[in-house]
Enzyme design. Structure first.
Site, PDB file in Angstrom:
ATOM      1  N   ARG A 123     196.683  88.039 -38.363  1.00  0.00           N
ATOM      2  CA  ARG A 123     196.411  87.490 -37.041  1.00  0.00           C
ATOM      3  C   ARG A 123     195.876  88.601 -36.152  1.00  0.00           C
ATOM      4  O   ARG A 123     196.358  89.742 -36.221  1.00  0.00           O
ATOM      5  CB  ARG A 123     197.696  86.935 -36.414  1.00  0.00           C
ATOM      6  CG  ARG A 123     198.183  85.645 -37.016  1.00  0.00           C
ATOM      7  CD  ARG A 123     197.263  84.473 -36.701  1.00  0.00           C
ATOM      8  NE  ARG A 123     197.751  83.216 -37.213  1.00  0.00           N
ATOM      9  CZ  ARG A 123     197.307  82.625 -38.330  1.00  0.00           C
ATOM     10  NH1 ARG A 123     196.358  83.187 -39.060  1.00  0.00           N
ATOM     11  NH2 ARG A 123     197.792  81.459 -38.703  1.00  0.00           N
TER      12      ARG A 123
ATOM     13  N   HIS B 129     187.225  84.247 -39.473  1.00  0.00           N
ATOM     14  CA  HIS B 129     188.488  83.649 -39.955  1.00  0.00           C
ATOM     15  C   HIS B 129     188.240  82.712 -41.159  1.00  0.00           C
ATOM     16  O   HIS B 129     188.482  81.505 -41.070  1.00  0.00           O
ATOM     17  CB  HIS B 129     189.192  82.890 -38.821  1.00  0.00           C
ATOM     18  CG  HIS B 129     190.654  82.656 -39.096  1.00  0.00           C
ATOM     19  ND1 HIS B 129     191.608  82.591 -38.107  1.00  0.00           N
ATOM     20  CD2 HIS B 129     191.325  82.471 -40.261  1.00  0.00           C
ATOM     21  CE1 HIS B 129     192.791  82.360 -38.640  1.00  0.00           C
ATOM     22  NE2 HIS B 129     192.642  82.288 -39.952  1.00  0.00           N
TER      23      HIS B 129
ATOM     24  N   GLU C 211     190.174  84.008 -30.825  1.00  0.00           N
ATOM     25  CA  GLU C 211     189.155  83.327 -31.631  1.00  0.00           C
ATOM     26  C   GLU C 211     188.702  82.042 -30.936  1.00  0.00           C
ATOM     27  O   GLU C 211     189.534  81.379 -30.318  1.00  0.00           O
ATOM     28  CB  GLU C 211     189.733  82.997 -33.013  1.00  0.00           C
ATOM     29  CG  GLU C 211     190.076  84.253 -33.774  1.00  0.00           C
ATOM     30  CD  GLU C 211     190.799  83.980 -35.079  1.00  0.00           C
ATOM     31  OE1 GLU C 211     190.894  82.805 -35.507  1.00  0.00           O
ATOM     32  OE2 GLU C 211     191.288  84.946 -35.680  1.00  0.00           O
TER      33      GLU C 211
HETATM   34  C1  8YV Z   1     193.994  78.241 -41.570  1.00  0.00           C
HETATM   35  C2  8YV Z   1     195.245  80.296 -41.409  1.00  0.00           C
HETATM   36  O1  8YV Z   1     193.428  77.500 -42.556  1.00  0.00           O
HETATM   37  O2  8YV Z   1     196.790  79.270 -42.852  1.00  0.00           O
HETATM   38  C3  8YV Z   1     196.623  79.926 -41.842  1.00  0.00           C
HETATM   39  O3  8YV Z   1     197.576  80.342 -41.170  1.00  0.00           O
HETATM   40  O4  8YV Z   1     195.059  81.083 -40.575  1.00  0.00           O
HETATM   41  C4  8YV Z   1     194.100  79.646 -42.063  1.00  0.00           C
HETATM   42  O5  8YV Z   1     194.304  79.651 -43.419  1.00  0.00           O
HETATM   43  C5  8YV Z   1     193.143  78.024 -40.385  1.00  0.00           C
HETATM   44  O6  8YV Z   1     193.612  78.746 -39.308  1.00  0.00           O
HETATM   45  C6  8YV Z   1     193.105  76.536 -40.059  1.00  0.00           C
HETATM   46  O7  8YV Z   1     194.136  76.144 -39.234  1.00  0.00           O
END
Ligand code: 8YV
Length: 313
Positions: A232, A279, A261
């Protein structure tokens, strides 16, 4: 039989939306709008909520759904969901860990290799026609180097496994040492950063890890060290990172995630020692399908037997 009414927060993959719409009576909520008046009128209709790592579900939303019985979230990160509030209300929260470990670990390694070998920058060099003017500068070897992992969880372990194929030494930092880990533990993040050639951030987001990677940690990583983040944006002090990259206080960074983001500070665009991804760590057809299947399966299990298949801890 009447179908369960599900509130879907934000758009999901088309095939996931179809699967949900086939089994449930779904209403899609636009997260960019103020929905409070609509929720005050209709909130009581919903027994299920689909959320995502991206859009989350805060206390106000959970409380606007007085008959809510289950939340099913798309993603492994759940810091944007008020899990404590859900727990107080006795609402289980399903999520999608593990099925994305491989792709996220692949991305971490993709970034390690890209930033060290400067492949993205070399691609820009070739496209500009600069090869006609001379050789591309030498880069940094990855194989045999030291890989430090912040957050030896499910994804961190897969990253560590990938490292063995590159004959890399691995050490890690976590809040606590893992009793069963074959890898060396560094009691402090600074200690890990000063040991590592590559520091890979694989910890969870949320308040507990906020800005863990600060100016001091970057200083410890040093001018030969590379930082990679697939977790993150909140885990890194982005302003301190930008400064370190601009001043050459670290060698480079590979970033899949950012503080706000989809906004990426424009100053990053001017730097050749940073690789910037939007991302996409889990964004393959295979992995996103597996995540979608688990979102559906979590709801199915809940309505069939009263508990989701994979609940947040
Ligand atoms: C998500 C992600 O797919 O799984 C997570 O925590 O950050 C990504 O894999 C994306 O943020 C969709 O919500």
């Amino acid at each position: 039989m009447t179908r369960h009414r599900i509130l879907q927060k934000g758009r999901l993959l088309p095939q996931l939306e179809s699967a949900l719409a086939q089994a449930y009576d779904v209403h899609v909520l636009d997260p960019e709008q103020d929905n409070s008046a609509w929720l005050a009128e209709h909130g009581h209709e919903f027994v299920g909520l689909t959320a995502s790592a991206r859009y989350g579900a805060d206390r106000a939303l959970i409380d606007a759904l007085p008959n809510l019985r289950v939340i099913s979230s798309f993603g492994v990160g759940y810091e944007a969901i008020d899990v404590a509030r859900a727990r107080e209300r006795g609402i289980p929260v399903g999520y999608t860990p593990d099925v994305l470990n491989d792709c996220v670990a692949d991305t971490a390694f993709g970034l390690v290799i890209d930033v060290a070998r400067r492949f993205s920058a070399a691609d820009r060099f070739t496209r500009r026609g600069d090869w006609l003017k001379g050789q591309y500068p030498l880069a940094t070897q990855v194989s045999g180097k030291k890989l430090g992992i912040l957050g030896m969880g499910r994804i961190g372990r897969v990253i560590a496994r990938r490292a063995s194929g590159f004959d890399m030494q691995v050490r890690y930092h976590n809040r606590r040492e893992l009793p069963d880990s074959p890898f060396g533990y560094e009691a402090t993040l600074k200690g890990l950063a000063s040991w590592a050639d590559f520091l890979v951030v694989a910890s969870a987001g949320g308040p507990e890890t906020r800005k863990l990677v600060d100016a001091g940690v970057l200083q410890a990583l040093g001018p030969e060290g590379f930082l990679v983040n697939i977790s993150r944006g909140s885990v890194i002090d982005e302003a301190a990172l930008l400064d370190a990259l601009q001043q050459g206080r670290i060698a480079g960074a590979g970033l899949d995630v950012f503080e706000k983001e989809p906004q990426v500070p424009e100053a990053f665009f001017k730097l050749d020692n940073v690789v910037l991804l939007p991302h996409v760590a889990s964004a393959t057809r295979e992995t996103r399908q597996a995540m979608a299947d688990l979102v559906v399966e979590n709801l199915r299990c809940f309505f069939a037997q009263g508990s989701v298949k994979v609940a947040v801890p």
